[in-house]
Design an enzyme around this catalytic site. Structure first.
Site, short mmCIF file in Angstrom:
data_model
loop_
_atom_site.label_atom_id
_atom_site.label_comp_id
_atom_site.label_asym_id
_atom_site.label_seq_id
_atom_site.Cartn_x
_atom_site.Cartn_y
_atom_site.Cartn_z
N ARG A 106 5.77 -4.91 29.77
CA ARG A 106 5.15 -3.67 29.31
C ARG A 106 4.53 -2.92 30.48
NH1 ARG A 106 3.45 -7.52 24.58
NH2 ARG A 106 3.85 -8.85 26.36
N ASP A 153 13.68 -1.42 -4.39
CA ASP A 153 14.02 -2.50 -5.32
C ASP A 153 15.19 -2.03 -6.17
OD1 ASP A 153 12.09 -4.18 -4.39
OD2 ASP A 153 10.66 -3.81 -6.02
N ASP A 186 15.70 -1.96 -9.28
CA ASP A 186 15.42 -1.24 -10.52
C ASP A 186 14.62 0.04 -10.28
OD1 ASP A 186 13.15 -2.51 -9.73
OD2 ASP A 186 12.62 -3.33 -11.70
N GLU A 203 4.51 -9.42 -0.37
CA GLU A 203 5.14 -8.94 0.86
C GLU A 203 4.84 -7.48 1.14
OE1 GLU A 203 8.19 -7.76 -2.18
OE2 GLU A 203 6.72 -9.35 -1.92
N ASP A 204 4.78 -6.64 0.09
CA ASP A 204 4.51 -5.23 0.35
C ASP A 204 3.05 -4.99 0.72
OD1 ASP A 204 3.69 -5.91 -2.16
OD2 ASP A 204 4.66 -4.24 -3.20
#
Length: 741
Positions: free
Chosen positions: A414, A538, A540, A626-627
């Protein structure tokens, strides 16, 4: 008594030493201090005086006359040349030296074309060349060529913007790809980003430019010039306000600034902060909001008072009577006040990060200006360093390890810029990329733009092994977007995905990836994802093409954030002594569910490679965690909230994904989960719904415990299209379908 005399003697001695070190040159200008003639005066002390040092060192070992830690302009330029050896143009590669050998340094200006007027300022530049000893009327004698096309103002909103420059210069027989040409420019780019773009290809031409960014400047080839006004004199010019060799007078003010205060846009942060230093005595900082056509629309509570105070002081009087003058960046890096401060003998305090100073190849600005950071007066850099590297043992240890890691692989290490700029070196993974334009944090600073297409990433977990109607409709809606580059389906079920013939026909490539039935896998950095933007979905989820298009256009303006539709929020529960989680419709939000959200693909790499394995295991063991983790991660990196955009139908979270293949680590249905045939409402209100909500709340608190604080940031912002639900004709609206229920 003896001790007191000793301290008095030491103080007296120190005072004389300081006087001779810092004021000796001025004292020797008076006759009693010098027996030499004025033309023979020398600076003192001269550490390289060979008559004094020849008995102690060889001539080649003697130091320079200046501070030995500072490189001369020539040495700095040599260092830059070696550092930028891979850049496209250098004098050795893009300049034909043979043209200058026979007739010397001669400059040819293209003949003025009929019907192609030039600005007053560019006319002065051409006149200066044509009046000089370098000018030639014969192009065969020329070493350097100057276009007759006015290229000073390349802001396409300006009335002085010359169009079709590319087409015109390609028709010039002498152009030769720009080789041995010099192009002048004062203004580049336009609102709101004001990048260095000129609107035409300069090829191998040398660029003499004002407000030159160090990122685009080609060392040893381009030249940075100052920004000057059209009233700048053609010849001669006014003298400076301090006579040469005179002792600088003691001035009334220590530090001054008087100028515009931008309420929004680039350059506003620095100028907005300058009022903090104003004390009305020796430090004067005055700003006005009263500029531009619609300043009143953006005025804040300070504007009225600032405008009154602004009129109390005369700008020229402040310049005359101050030791230091603040020279912050404007919309562009350069500023007229830079030259104004120089003329007034007011030492410029430069607050314009990344500005290649004028003629820095020859001028040592360290002897005439104070070059500071734009954060110098904002006290933000100290907070950034503390938060990034010093606020915990973890960060101290991780920083130590990452520095050692960088030493082991210099090509992928970096830069100092990354270590000293938000979000900091720990959050910028060199294994992902070493190019700033590949990260979501530096677009505005460096004029980069995210890609104009997105990848739709759909997580499917259908038990039946066949495609449901929702996913078919979703693929059709997403593929209909003009910005969709590809659709990637993560098949997270034990059964094999349907054969290719069963999938709907799509205008964009459709890729199926067999997953491992882990929830954290939806944020894995799959090689199939090639665009900067990812639309996480998702199976749906119900979205229209217009909703997708509008959300993507918003994300391109905020590429470092999560932008999407369904929202949730967090709050502190004092009774429970823990963080609470709610899916109720409120006036605040802090989470965008990744069932329908845009974000930068770099966050997939951070999620998988930066976060510890324990957090990913937590996600795989809890339903719908997870979200939350993705939102927490992005908020921890950016310190900013997500952005909600308009949608036709309000998303209502189900207790478990329809026909879910299993959200546990092993992929088995959760205990108490309804059967696939159960009604939709029953699933929401059943035991699985309560368990899912409880697991989300547990997830939130475990993440706050791991990070050591709650990174999520709340917001009350929602972005709608212009004319959204306004009482105007539907034909005038770009996204009319968003208003249909």
């Amino acid at each position: 008594m003896q001790t007191r005399k000793k301290y008095i003697f030491l103080t007296f001695l120190a005072s004389w030493l300081l006087l001779f070190f810092f004021g000796g040159d001025q004292l020797r200008r008076f006759a009693p201090f010098s027996g030499r003639k004025a033309e023979a005066r020398r600076n003192w002390p001269r550490w390289t005086d060979r008559s004094l040092l020849k008995s102690f060192a060889e001539p080649e070992e003697l130091q320079r006359d200046e501070d030995p830690s500072l490189l001369s302009p020539r040495e700095r330029r040599a260092a830059w040349l070696s550092a930028y050896s891979s850049s496209s143009c250098r004098m050795e590669t893009c300049f034909d030296f043979s043209r200058c050998e026979k007739h010397g340094f001669k400059v040819f200006t293209y003949p003025q074309e009929r019907g192609q007027p030039v600005s007053e300022t560019y006319g002065k530049i051409l006149s200066s060349i044509e009046r000089s000893r370098y000018h030639t009327l014969d192009p065969e004698e020329a070493c350097l060529f100057i276009l007759s096309i006015d290229t000073l103002d390349r802001d396409h909103l300006s009335g002085r913007y010359v169009r079709n420059v590319d087409e015109k210069i390609r028709g010039f027989p002498l152009w030769n790809g720009g080789r041995n040409h010099l192009i002048f420019n004062l203004y580049s780019g336009t609102w709101p980003s004001y990048t260095g773009e000129l609107g035409f290809d300069i090829g191998q031409a040398i660029l003499a430019k004002a407000s030159f960014s160090t990122d685009s400047f080609r060392p040893g080839f381009d030249i940075s010039i100052p920004l000057f006004s059209k009233d700048h004199p053609q010849r001669g010019g006014d003298k400076g306000w301090l006579f040469q060799d005179s002792v600088p007078p003691k001035k009334k003010y220590l530090l001054v600034f008087k100028g515009k205060r931008y309420l929004t846009g680039i350059g506003s942060g620095t100028r907005n902060a300058l009022h903090h230093i104003h004390n009305g005595k020796d430090i004067i900082s005055l700003t006005t909001c009263k500029h531009g056509k619609d300043w009143e629309k953006h005025k804040d509570t300070r504007c009225d008072k600032d405008n009154v105070d602004y009129e109390r002081f005369d700008y020229q009087e402040l310049l005359h009577n101050s030791t230091f003058c603040i020279v912050p960046r404007g919309r562009r890096l350069g500023s007229f006040r830079f030259l104004e401060a120089l003329q007034a003998a007011c030492i410029p305090v430069l607050l314009s990060d990344g500005w290649e100073l004028p003629f820095a190849e020859a001028i040592d600005w360290g002897r005439a200006a104070v070059v500071g950071s734009e954060r110098l007066l904002l006290q933000q850099q100290t907070q950034f360093l503390w938060d990034a590297y010093f606020s915990s043992v973890d960060k101290i240890v991780h920083t130590t390890l990452e520095i050692i890691k960088d030493r082991l692989s210099p090509p992928r290490s970096r830069s100092r810029f990354l270590w000293n700029t938000l979000p900091g070196g720990l959050l910028v993974l060199p294994d992902f990329s070493t190019h700033l334009g590949d990260f979501p944090f530096y677009y505005l600073q460096h004029g980069y733009s995210p890609s104009k297409k997105f990848t739709a990433f759909i997580r499917a977990a259908s038990q039946a092994g066949s495609l449901s109607q929702p996913i078919l409709r979703l693929i059709q809606a997403v593929s209909g977007s003009q910005y969709c580059a590809q659709i990637v389906v993560l098949w997270s079920c034990e059964k094999a995905p349907p054969p290719s013939g069963k999938w709907p026909q799509s205008t964009v490539p459709l890729t199926i990836i067999q997953g491992r039935r882990k929830l954290s896998e939806r944020f894995f950095p799959f090689e199939a994802i090639q665009t900067d933007a990812v639309l996480s979905l998702d199976e749906d989820t119900s979205l229209s093409t217009s909703e997708v298009d509008f959300a993507f256009s918003v994300w391109r303006s905020f590429p470092e954030r999560i932008v999407g539709f369904p929202t949730q929020s967090h709050f502190w529960d004092p009774e429970q002594g823990r963080w609470g989680y709610t899916s109720k419709w409120t006036n605040e939000l802090s989470i965008i569910l990744t069932a329908a959200a845009f974000y930068h693909r770099y966050y997939h790499s951070l999620f998988t490679e930066y976060l510890p394995a324990g957090l990913r295991e937590l996600v795989d063991g809890l339903a719908a965690c997870e979200d939350i983790l993705m939102n927490v991660l992005v908020a921890a990196v950016t310190k900013l909230p997500p952005i909600k955009v308009s949608q036709r139908k309000q998303h209502k979270e189900a207790a478990a994904q329809q026909a879910e293949c299993g959200e546990g680590a092993a992929g088995t249905p959760l205990p108490g989960a309804p059967s696939p045939s159960a009604p939709h409402g029953a699933r929401v209100k059943g035991t699985a719904g309560s368990r899912r909500f409880s697991q989300r709340q547990d997830c939130l608190n475990q993440l706050a415990d791991w990070f050591g604080y709650m990174p999520l940031v709340s917001s009350q912002l929602r972005l709608d299209p212009v004319l959204f639900k306004d009482q105007v004709s539907i034909l005038r609206k770009k996204y009319p379908s968003l208003e249909k229920a």
